[in-house]
Design a protein around this motif. Structure first.
Motif, PDB file in Angstrom:
ATOM      1  N   GLU A   1       0.827  -1.209   0.000  1.00  0.00           N
ATOM      2  CA  GLU A   1       0.000   0.000   0.000  1.00  0.00           C
ATOM      3  C   GLU A   1       0.860   1.257   0.000  1.00  0.00           C
ATOM      4  O   GLU A   1       0.495   2.262  -0.598  1.00  0.00           O
ATOM      5  CB  GLU A   1      -0.947   0.004   1.200  1.00  0.00           C
TER       6      GLU A   1
ATOM      7  N   TRP B   1      -1.151   2.162  -3.670  1.00  0.00           N
ATOM      8  CA  TRP B   1      -2.375   1.404  -3.878  1.00  0.00           C
ATOM      9  C   TRP B   1      -3.208   1.940  -5.044  1.00  0.00           C
ATOM     10  O   TRP B   1      -4.197   1.325  -5.429  1.00  0.00           O
ATOM     11  CB  TRP B   1      -3.231   1.352  -2.611  1.00  0.00           C
TER      12      TRP B   1
ATOM     13  N   PRO C   1      -6.539   3.756   1.858  1.00  0.00           N
ATOM     14  CA  PRO C   1      -5.962   2.519   1.310  1.00  0.00           C
ATOM     15  C   PRO C   1      -6.947   1.363   1.413  1.00  0.00           C
ATOM     16  O   PRO C   1      -7.856   1.382   2.254  1.00  0.00           O
ATOM     17  CB  PRO C   1      -4.732   2.276   2.182  1.00  0.00           C
TER      18      PRO C   1
END
Length: 144
Positions: free
Chosen positions: A38, A48, A132
């Motif tokens: 991420e 991400w 995220p």
């Protein structure tokens, strides 16, 4: 409209191909075989936002095909081996090449998307998602 710093495409793609963060080239891009982190562990860049989808496999098929097909033809013309020899050599080689090339090609594509600020890599874009995937509520769509 603010002017954003230039992101060179070549170094970003090279870093991605090396399986490193497209921004700093230090942190790992993947947490496992094809799962993208991420954030970069080194510089904190949000990763991400990538949308690699089916492009990396398509590119790998094209690359491997351009390696294997001429090789098969050259071996056939030079030595005329039986079919079982072709199958024993070319099928495993095709599989191995495909599996080895998939992460670097996906990394290069992510580097390309990052450098061109595609798919949410631009904070001013409509596609930018500040949350995220690990912090999203399951079952809810992304905010529009």
């Amino acid at each position: 409209m603010s002017i954003q710093p230039h992101r060179p495409v070549g170094p970003a793609m090279k870093n991605g191909f090396r399986l490193r963060c497209p921004k700093c080239g230090e942190g790992p891009l993947f947490s496992s075989y094809l799962k993208v982190n991420e954030r970069c562990a080194a510089c904190g860049e949000e990763l991400w936002h990538h949308r690699a989808d089916d492009a990396p496999p398509y590119m790998v098929i094209t690359i491997v095909g351009h390696i294997i097909v001429p090789s098969v033809l050259a071996v056939e013309i030079a030595w005329h081996p039986s079919q079982w020899v072709h199958m024993a050599v070319w099928l495993p080689l095709t599989l191995i090449l495909s599996l080895l090339l998939l992460p670097p090609v996906k990394g290069a594509l992510i580097g390309y998307q990052w450098a061109l600020r595609m798919h949410g890599f631009d904070p001013a874009s409509e596609e930018h998602d500040p949350v995220p995937p690990s912090r999203r509520t399951p079952g809810l769509a992304r905010p529009t």
